[in-house]
Write a protein that holds these residues in place. Structure first.
Motif, PDB file in Angstrom:
ATOM      1  N   ASP A 171      34.801  46.517  52.894  1.00 35.20           N
ATOM      2  CA  ASP A 171      35.360  45.792  54.040  1.00 35.20           C
ATOM      3  C   ASP A 171      36.864  45.570  53.908  1.00 35.20           C
ATOM      4  N   ASN A 172      37.421  45.703  52.710  1.00 31.29           N
ATOM      5  CA  ASN A 172      38.852  45.499  52.488  1.00 31.29           C
ATOM      6  C   ASN A 172      39.664  46.789  52.525  1.00 31.29           C
ATOM      7  N   SER A 210      37.817  54.532  47.671  1.00 33.82           N
ATOM      8  CA  SER A 210      37.935  53.381  48.572  1.00 33.82           C
ATOM      9  C   SER A 210      38.195  52.108  47.776  1.00 33.82           C
ATOM     10  N   ASP A 226      46.175  48.325  48.121  1.00 30.12           N
ATOM     11  CA  ASP A 226      46.700  48.238  49.483  1.00 30.12           C
ATOM     12  C   ASP A 226      47.159  49.611  49.986  1.00 30.12           C
ATOM     13  N   TYR A 268      46.200  52.953  52.216  1.00 27.95           N
ATOM     14  CA  TYR A 268      45.404  53.311  53.383  1.00 27.95           C
ATOM     15  C   TYR A 268      44.550  54.537  53.050  1.00 27.95           C
ATOM     16  N   SER A 305      40.745  55.020  58.387  1.00 28.85           N
ATOM     17  CA  SER A 305      40.742  55.748  59.658  1.00 28.85           C
ATOM     18  C   SER A 305      39.948  57.040  59.488  1.00 28.85           C
ATOM     19  N   HIS A 318      49.243  56.436  51.370  1.00 26.76           N
ATOM     20  CA  HIS A 318      48.033  56.853  52.064  1.00 26.76           C
ATOM     21  C   HIS A 318      47.312  57.917  51.237  1.00 26.76           C
ATOM     22  N   CYS A 354      41.783  52.169  46.814  1.00 25.22           N
ATOM     23  CA  CYS A 354      42.596  51.846  47.992  1.00 25.22           C
ATOM     24  C   CYS A 354      42.572  50.349  48.284  1.00 25.22           C
ATOM     25  N   ALA A 355      41.406  49.720  48.200  1.00 25.36           N
ATOM     26  CA  ALA A 355      41.312  48.277  48.440  1.00 25.36           C
ATOM     27  C   ALA A 355      42.141  47.508  47.419  1.00 25.36           C
ATOM     28  N   LYS A 374      41.545  49.723  54.322  1.00 25.73           N
ATOM     29  CA  LYS A 374      42.186  50.097  55.592  1.00 25.73           C
ATOM     30  C   LYS A 374      41.847  51.561  55.803  1.00 25.73           C
ATOM     31  N   HIS A 426      42.317  57.716  54.672  1.00 26.54           N
ATOM     32  CA  HIS A 426      42.067  58.545  55.850  1.00 26.54           C
ATOM     33  C   HIS A 426      40.974  59.551  55.500  1.00 26.54           C
TER      34      HIS A 426
END
Length: 174
Positions: A54-55, A20, A27, A29, A59, A4, A23-24, A57, A31
């Motif tokens: 869009d890929n 981002s 895999d 995440y 929060s 993460h 991260c995509a 994850k 935050h």
């Protein structure tokens, strides 16, 4: 998913967009802890993340307290140039653990109180004293890939993908 990236009040949309994208592609995440220094509709954010947004994850949290409450049980590492430990000296190999790499604002870093309370989990990337810090998106990539390396790269593709559909047809450019 064991890895993460946590951005505490990020200010520069291009950094968050680049992170981002990382991260995509890994895999990992992402935050984001508000307030953000930009809108997530920001053109610079979308441009840096390209069509991968869009890929991701993803929060959002309104505070550090909310973030910690919703992610209890993870291993938290705070990335700062004042860290006691070098990032590569930590064992991230257990795929059953969640590893959270927490990064601060580009201008002021993480809150001093948070760093003082978690001194043993503060990590740094070695660098010269010629600069104040490394770029946030580069630093996040270094941490993500070190954890992935120790995890044998998990489910990431390790063989080249020669699917021509994903590459530009160079003949058309001539």
């Amino acid at each position: 998913m064991p890895n993460h990236i946590v951005l505490y009040q990020p200010e520069i949309p291009a950094n968050t967009g680049n992170i981002s994208r990382t991260c995509a592609g890994t895999d990992t995440y992402l935050h984001l802890i508000r307030p953000l220094g930009f809108s997530t509709d920001d053109k610079m954010l979308k441009r840096a993340g390209l069509d991968y947004w869009d890929n991701v994850k993803l929060s959002y949290y309104d505070s550090l307290d909310e973030f910690f409450e919703k992610n209890a049980g993870g291993e938290f590492y705070y990335i700062t140039k004042f860290g006691r430990h070098v990032y590569s000296d930590i064992d991230y190999s257990d795929p059953n653990k969640d590893y959270f790499f927490v990064f601060g604002k580009e201008t002021t870093g993480l809150p001093d109180e948070l760093l003082q309370e978690n001194e043993e989990n503060c990590l740094r990337i070695p660098m010269t004293d010629h600069i104040r810090s490394l770029n946030l998106s580069n630093t996040a990539a270094v941490l993500a890939y070190e954890a992935l390396r120790q995890q044998q790269f998990g489910t990431l593709l390790q063989q080249p993908n020669y699917d021509r559909k994903i590459f530009l047809d160079l003949e058309e450019l001539e």
